[in-house]
Design a protein around this motif. Structure first.
Motif, mmCIF file in Angstrom:
data_model
loop_
_atom_site.group_PDB
_atom_site.id
_atom_site.type_symbol
_atom_site.label_atom_id
_atom_site.label_comp_id
_atom_site.label_asym_id
_atom_site.label_seq_id
_atom_site.Cartn_x
_atom_site.Cartn_y
_atom_site.Cartn_z
ATOM 1 N N LEU A 165 2.158 0.199 1.696
ATOM 2 C CA LEU A 165 2.746 0.712 1.794
ATOM 3 C C LEU A 165 2.874 2.797 1.619
ATOM 4 O O LEU A 165 2.796 3.393 1.800
ATOM 5 N N ASP A 166 2.837 3.068 -0.202
ATOM 6 C CA ASP A 166 2.909 4.117 -0.457
ATOM 7 C C ASP A 166 1.144 5.123 0.271
ATOM 8 O O ASP A 166 1.858 5.958 0.943
ATOM 9 N N TYR A 167 0.355 4.360 0.717
ATOM 10 C CA TYR A 167 -0.506 4.571 1.300
ATOM 11 C C TYR A 167 -0.315 5.207 2.543
ATOM 12 O O TYR A 167 -0.901 6.227 2.952
ATOM 13 N N CYS A 168 0.920 4.194 3.436
ATOM 14 C CA CYS A 168 0.508 4.690 4.442
ATOM 15 C C CYS A 168 1.759 5.396 4.128
ATOM 16 O O CYS A 168 1.327 6.575 5.184
ATOM 17 N N GLU A 169 2.308 6.112 3.698
ATOM 18 C CA GLU A 169 3.301 6.945 3.487
ATOM 19 C C GLU A 169 2.975 8.561 3.364
ATOM 20 O O GLU A 169 3.186 9.232 3.344
ATOM 21 N N LYS A 170 1.901 8.773 2.315
ATOM 22 C CA LYS A 170 1.192 9.604 2.028
ATOM 23 C C LYS A 170 0.092 10.151 3.268
ATOM 24 O O LYS A 170 0.270 11.250 3.211
ATOM 25 N N ASN A 171 -0.345 9.217 4.119
ATOM 26 C CA ASN A 171 -1.184 10.201 4.897
ATOM 27 C C ASN A 171 -0.747 9.379 5.989
ATOM 28 O O ASN A 171 -1.365 9.844 7.293
ATOM 29 N N LYS B 228 3.092 -2.714 -2.355
ATOM 30 C CA LYS B 228 3.481 -1.352 -2.630
ATOM 31 C C LYS B 228 2.034 -0.561 -2.689
ATOM 32 O O LYS B 228 2.770 0.657 -1.946
ATOM 33 N N GLU B 229 1.059 -0.998 -3.139
ATOM 34 C CA GLU B 229 0.397 0.576 -3.250
ATOM 35 C C GLU B 229 -0.267 0.784 -1.624
ATOM 36 O O GLU B 229 -0.475 1.471 -1.007
#
Length: 433
Positions: free
Chosen positions: A168-174, A165-166
């Protein structure tokens, strides 16, 4: 996620992560996040992609995507196409195992070819949970249940503390692009079944499952390191030449015994083989052996035991008439029979003996050892097999020691025995490699 990468690098001493780095790049979210993070921090990067040729058009899509992303980041892209399904059938391995082995082989070859510092692969905390469950179910020991190592030789895993999850969140944020492997949903694969069926049920029992498994791994690995140190200390002090002395190893805890057996055998012996070693040592008799896994045998040699490759037990059958000069022994060695001091300068003499001319009846021959061989010594007929055991000749060398015979039988066995009356200095035999 960045904080967890930095913590993993610090805790596991991955300073090489910021040097010259090979990245195992599949194009998925994990490896894409890894590329994004290190593209700004590593000294130099080369991405290596393996097209397993399992998913036809989708596999080509992944390859094309990886190439495009490397162009975007300005890093070198290397692709290897390997027909994993065909290779797996030929090797007898499962598809997953074969694909993994080939990936690591290719990654290491590329690292060596470029002289890079390390290989970064994108295993994360969720992958670690799956590995622990997988190893637990198949009966692995502490090493397997400890999970995925953050550092294993030249392989580093900077994402090992980050959850999926962390990432995937990183990919979305960046704004990190990635592709999804359709086979990840196929629960026919063991790891996918664990991921989609087993892990969610465990998370309901413990929402912090990944962190708990990580702590378990740390504890087990620390215990494993201590036991391994104890085993190595025992080997240095009590196992000269790799020999196991029953009265000494009997004093060890079973956990230490297991590590000693693994170290001296040169193989990661399975549970059944280790138990067989424990049972065999106190009851074994000279010359007796047991076959273990992976082509390894444990053999009793008078007062000690030694691990040998099963292939080392194969007889080297030969027979050669001996005359003055150079004598070739097929499958074994070169023998020189002479009564002067000349010797070849380009070969290594490894056995030597002298005989009395008066004790020789007829012609001399050199041959391989045979079942039931005996020699007359001290006016008694003695078994050659027993004499070799008493002289502590390693079993893997016995088949290669030439037996010297005349028309009356065995005259001499270098390093082992001489027939009654054969001792003398008229005839000298030197054995060269």
């Amino acid at each position: 996620m960045e904080g967890k990468i930095e913590r993993a690098i610090s805790q596991s001493k991955m300073s090489c992560a910021y040097g010259k780095l090979i990245i195992g790049f599949s194009g998925g979210a994990d490896s894409s996040a890894l590329l994004h993070y290190f593209s700004k921090r590593a000294e130099k990067i080369a991405c290596v992609h393996v097209n397993h040729m399992i998913r036809a058009d989708e596999a080509q899509r992944d390859e094309d995507f990886c190439r495009k992303m490397c162009q975007k980041y300005g890093v070198e892209f290397v692709c290897h196409k390997i027909d994993i399904p065909t290779l797996a059938r030929k090797s007898g391995k499962g598809v997953e195992e074969c694909a993994r082995d080939e990936r690591y082989r290719v990654l290491e070859e590329e690292r060596i070819a470029r002289g890079f510092d390390a290989i970064a692969v994108a295993h994360n905390a969720d992958d670690n949970v799956e590995s622990v469950i997988f190893n637990l179910v198949r009966g692995s020991g502490a090493n397997g249940i400890a999970g995925i190592r953050a550092v294993n030789g030249k392989i580093i895993r900077p994402l090992i503390l980050a959850t999926k999850k962390e990432i995937l969140d990183y990919c979305e944020k960046n704004g990190v692009e990635y592709v999804t492997d359709s086979t990840n949903a196929n629960t026919d694969y063991t790891r996918n079944y664990i991921r989609h069926e087993i892990v969610p049920a465990l998370v309901r029992l413990n929402p912090s499952l990944a962190q708990s498994v990580a702590r378990l791994g740390t504890t087990l690995r620390q215990d494993e390191e201590l036991i391994e140190q104890m085993a190595q200390s025992f080997i240095l002090e009590h196992c000269p030449n790799g020999y196991i002395y029953p009265e000494r190893i009997a004093q060890c805890h079973d956990s230490v015994k297991a590590r000693v057996f693994k170290a001296l055998s040169g193989e990661n012996l399975d549970f059944k083989s280790i138990n067989a070693c424990v049972d065999f040592i106190p009851r074994s008799e000279c010359g007796e052996l047991i076959n273990l896994c992976k082509g390894i045998s444990l053999k009793r040699e008078s007062d000690h035991l030694v691990f040998i490759k099963t292939t080392d037990l194969d007889s080297v059958e030969f027979e050669c008439a001996l005359g003055k000069g150079v004598n070739e022994i097929a499958g074994a060695s070169v023998v020189i029979l002479y009564d002067c001091d000349h010797a070849p300068s380009d070969k290594e003499c490894y056995l030597s003996l002298t005989l009395s001319q008066d004790a020789i009846n007829g012609n001399l021959i050199a041959r391989s050892r045979r079942e039931g061989d005996v020699i007359l010594q001290g006016k008694m007929t003695k078994k050659v097999k027993k004499l070799m055991c008493e002289r502590k000749i390693p079993s893997h060398l016995r088949a290669k020691i030439p037996i010297i015979c005349d028309d009356n039988g065995i005259v001499a066995i270098p390093e082992v025995a001489l027939r009654d009356g054969a001792k003398g200095k008229d005839i000298r035999l030197d054995f060269y490699r």
